[in-house]
Design a protein around this motif. Structure first.
Motif: not given
Length: 127
Positions: A31-43
Motif C-alpha cells: 500500500s505504501s507504493l500505491g500499486f502492485t509490482k508483478h514479476l514474471s519468470y521464464y520456465p
C-alpha cells in the motif's frame, strides 16, 4: 497461489509456479507504493518482466523486460499508464541497442541513439 486478506482487501504476495517447480509469477502488494509490482519468470527460472500496476490496471513505476538468458531487454518508467523520461532497449548480450527520450508520453525522435551489438554507436537514424 497464496492470497492474504486484511479487512476484506488483498494484502501480501500472490505466487504461482510452473509444473517444474520454478516461479511463474509473483505479485507484491504494498500500500505504501500505491500499486502492485508483478514479476514474471521464464520456465528456466530467469526473470522475464517487472511491471507495476495500479488497482485499475494502469501501469505505474518501473517497467522492465528481460531476455531468456537473464540480461535486460527493455526498460522505462510509467506514471498513470504513460511512459516517462526515457526508454532503452538491449541486445541479448547486455549491450545497449537503442535509447530515446520521452516527453508527454511520446518518443522524441531527435534524441534517439542506436548501438551495434558490439557496443559501437551508430549514426543517428532518428527513428
Amino acid at each position: 497461489m497464496h492470497q492474504f486478506y486484511s479487512n476484506g482487501e488483498e494484502v501480501g504476495n500472490d505466487t504461482t509456479w510452473y509444473e517444474n517447480g520454478n516461479l511463474y509469477n509473483v505479485s507484491i502488494r504494498d500500500s505504501s507504493l500505491g500499486f502492485t509490482k508483478h514479476l514474471s519468470y521464464y520456465p528456466n527460472g530467469k526473470l522475464k518482466s517487472i511491471i507495476g500496476l495500479t488497482e485499475k490496471g494502469m501501469m505505474e513505476g518501473e517497467y522492465k523486460e528481460f531476455h531468456p538468458n537473464g540480461n535486460i531487454s527493455f526498460e522505462t518508467t510509467y506514471t498513470n499508464h504513460e511512459a516517462q523520461d526515457s526508454a532503452t532497449y538491449y541486445y541479448k548480450n547486455g549491450q545497449k541497442q537503442y535509447f530515446y527520450l520521452i516527453e508527454n508520453g511520446l518518443k522524441v525522435k531527435e534524441s534517439a541513439i542506436e548501438w551495434t551489438e558490439e557496443g559501437l554507436k551508430k549514426t543517428n537514424t532518428n527513428k
